[in-house]
Design an enzyme around this catalytic site. Structure first.
Site, PDB file in Angstrom:
ATOM      1  N   ARG A  54       0.853  -1.195   0.000  1.00  0.00           N
ATOM      2  CA  ARG A  54       0.000   0.000   0.000  1.00  0.00           C
ATOM      3  C   ARG A  54       0.887   1.243   0.000  1.00  0.00           C
ATOM      4  O   ARG A  54       0.571   2.260  -0.604  1.00  0.00           O
ATOM      5  CB  ARG A  54      -0.952   0.000   1.216  1.00  0.00           C
ATOM      6  CG  ARG A  54      -1.740   1.300   1.310  1.00  0.00           C
ATOM      7  CD  ARG A  54      -2.959   1.308   2.251  1.00  0.00           C
ATOM      8  NE  ARG A  54      -2.961   0.304   3.273  1.00  0.00           N
ATOM      9  CZ  ARG A  54      -2.243   0.375   4.409  1.00  0.00           C
ATOM     10  NH1 ARG A  54      -1.481   1.420   4.653  1.00  0.00           N
ATOM     11  NH2 ARG A  54      -2.309  -0.593   5.294  1.00  0.00           N
ATOM     12  N   TYR A 106     -17.831  16.905 -13.678  1.00  0.00           N
ATOM     13  CA  TYR A 106     -18.125  15.484 -13.870  1.00  0.00           C
ATOM     14  C   TYR A 106     -19.131  15.063 -12.781  1.00  0.00           C
ATOM     15  O   TYR A 106     -18.948  15.395 -11.594  1.00  0.00           O
ATOM     16  CB  TYR A 106     -16.821  14.692 -13.755  1.00  0.00           C
ATOM     17  CG  TYR A 106     -17.015  13.203 -13.811  1.00  0.00           C
ATOM     18  CD1 TYR A 106     -17.315  12.576 -15.012  1.00  0.00           C
ATOM     19  CD2 TYR A 106     -16.904  12.424 -12.669  1.00  0.00           C
ATOM     20  CE1 TYR A 106     -17.506  11.204 -15.064  1.00  0.00           C
ATOM     21  CE2 TYR A 106     -17.089  11.055 -12.718  1.00  0.00           C
ATOM     22  CZ  TYR A 106     -17.390  10.454 -13.919  1.00  0.00           C
ATOM     23  OH  TYR A 106     -17.579   9.103 -13.964  1.00  0.00           O
ATOM     24  N   ASP A 178      -9.106  19.619 -13.318  1.00  0.00           N
ATOM     25  CA  ASP A 178      -9.318  18.266 -13.852  1.00  0.00           C
ATOM     26  C   ASP A 178      -8.952  18.332 -15.339  1.00  0.00           C
ATOM     27  O   ASP A 178      -9.650  18.977 -16.135  1.00  0.00           O
ATOM     28  CB  ASP A 178     -10.788  17.868 -13.642  1.00  0.00           C
ATOM     29  CG  ASP A 178     -11.077  16.441 -14.113  1.00  0.00           C
ATOM     30  OD1 ASP A 178     -10.425  15.982 -15.074  1.00  0.00           O
ATOM     31  OD2 ASP A 178     -11.977  15.804 -13.546  1.00  0.00           O
ATOM     32  N   LYS A 203      -9.321   7.309 -18.705  1.00  0.00           N
ATOM     33  CA  LYS A 203      -9.725   7.866 -19.991  1.00  0.00           C
ATOM     34  C   LYS A 203      -8.527   7.901 -20.952  1.00  0.00           C
ATOM     35  O   LYS A 203      -7.966   6.872 -21.247  1.00  0.00           O
ATOM     36  CB  LYS A 203     -10.373   9.237 -19.761  1.00  0.00           C
ATOM     37  CG  LYS A 203     -11.394   9.254 -18.602  1.00  0.00           C
ATOM     38  CD  LYS A 203     -12.640   8.434 -18.859  1.00  0.00           C
ATOM     39  CE  LYS A 203     -13.504   8.218 -17.630  1.00  0.00           C
ATOM     40  NZ  LYS A 203     -13.874   9.406 -16.871  1.00  0.00           N
TER      41      LYS A 203
END
Ligand SMILES: *Cc1c(COP(=O)(O)O)cnc(C)c1O
Length: 389
Positions: A54, A106, A178, A203
């Site tokens: 992690r 978004y 963003d 994306k």
């Protein structure tokens, strides 16, 4: 003789090499998928700098260095999704802090802010982020972040990043952009004065619609330290396989984005002239109300288009949507394959109809994520779908 002046490697070179030295143990040219949760310790208190995955994973670190180099930032941090990146960023705040955000964010980011984080004592104000004065008017003494997306989805509205940075910088407020739609190939928010770039790696950066991931890039050392702490403390890390897929994706980002844009420009011009289309939203069209800003703050216009078929009714939208053959009917964007989406019923179903109509977001509006197929095939598909009207 003096050494030639050092040249900063170009974008495509960084995309292929940044963060990716051959593997030190074997010389593997491609960064291996370090598929391990833990690392052997040599003795009590002695290890190679790796204890638990992690906290540290070399595949993830390679992607983080790669994305930082592409955005021109000092620090990259990767997360399990774009929303996990947004969530971790907002976790740097405390109850009572205030965030100003664009009102056409978004949908998932809006839901995270409004339905989840507001409950925890954070305050959010959503404003028309095309209007710098509206952003300024919303700032309060408690404002810590301004979050914008440019261009927005699906209306393709822009925010003047440098103008907003000129407001936030002197006040010590962090500006978050963003950059999912434009990618650093076309737009570098940090160079325009933003403090943090947010990505849905899902994306264009990955580009092949086969993983979900997110990233933050910043040159602010203190913020990066806080984010690194939260990445481990809150734990929304990506797996090494997904990081490896994204690294494979960024290697071709430059060539893909050029082709996405070439196809999108041609289709946008075609749609803008089409008798069965009443409106086309694409920043590369001279008819776009912020075309000059698009030219000024980005080096291209990207691969996303939205348009209003016929009279803009739901029926007109449905008629065209259902007829596509090559464009796949699906949510998401940024893959090599072309997709068509009906935002009002899919990605933006939770936005009230009056709010949509108020910004010209018609019931029948369709959004295209233009892929890198042959332009002629895409244009033929679009034409035959519009023939149904
Ligand atoms: C998809 C998307 C997100 C959310 O990213 P996930 O990877 O789906 O969590 C955020 N911003 C934009 C602009 C997006 O398109």
């Amino acid at each position: 003789m003096a050494a030639p002046p050092a040249r900063e490697p170009g974008f495509s070179t960084r995309a292929i090499h940044a963060g990716q030295e051959p593997d030190p143990t074997t010389g593997a040219v491609m960064t291996p998928i370090y598929q391990t949760s833990t690392y052997a310790q040599e003795a009590l208190g002695r290890n190679k700098g790796y204890e638990y995955a992690r906290t540290h994973n070399r595949t993830r670190a390679a992607l983080e260095a790669n994305l930082a180099a592409l955005e021109g930032g000092r620090h990259g941090l990767c997360f399990a999704s774009g929303l996990a990146a947004a969530n971790t960023l907002v976790m740097t705040l405390s109850a009572g802090d205030h965030v100003v955000a664009g009102n056409n964010l978004y949908g998932g980011t809006y839901r995270l802010f409004e339905k989840v984080l507001r409950r925890l004592g954070l305050a959010f104000t959503f404003v028309n982020a095309t209007d710098v004065k509206a952003i300024e008017a919303a700032l309060t003494a408690a404002t810590r972040l301004v979050v914008v997306e440019t261009p927005t989805n699906p209306m393709m509205q822009l925010t003047d990043i440098a103008a907003v940075a000129a407001l936030t910088r002197p006040r010590g407020i962090k500006l978050v952009v963003d950059n999912t739609f434009m990618t650093p190939f076309f737009q570098r928010p940090l160079a325009l004065g933003a403090d943090v770039v947010l990505h849905s790696v899902t994306k264009y950066l990955n580009g092949h619609s086969d993983m979900v991931g997110g990233a933050l890039v910043t040159s602010d050392d203190r913020l990066a330290e806080a984010l690194r702490y939260l990445q481990n403390a809150a734990g929304a890390v990506p797996g090494p396989m997904d990081c490896w897929l994204a690294l494979r994706g960024t290697k071709t980002l430059a060539v893909r984005m050029e082709r996405h844009e070439r196809n999108a420009r041609a289709l946008a011009e075609h749609l803008a002239r089409h008798p069965r289309v009443s409106h086309t939203h694409y920043p590369g069209l001279p008819s776009h109300p912020q075309h000059e800003l698009a030219r000024r703050q980005a080096s291209g216009f990207g691969g996303m288009i939205s348009f209003v078929p016929g009279d803009g009714s739901l029926e007109a939208g449905r008629c065209v949507f259902d007829r596509f053959r090559l464009f796949t009917r699906a949510e998401s964007l940024g893959g090599v394959e072309s997709l068509v989406c009906h935002p009002a019923s899919m990605t933006h179903a939770s936005v009230p109809r009056e709010d949509r109509l108020a910004i010209g977001f018609a019931d029948g509006l369709l959004r295209l994520s233009v892929g890198i197929e042959d332009l002629e095939d895409l244009a033929l598909d679009l034409d035959q779908a519009l023939q149904s009207l």
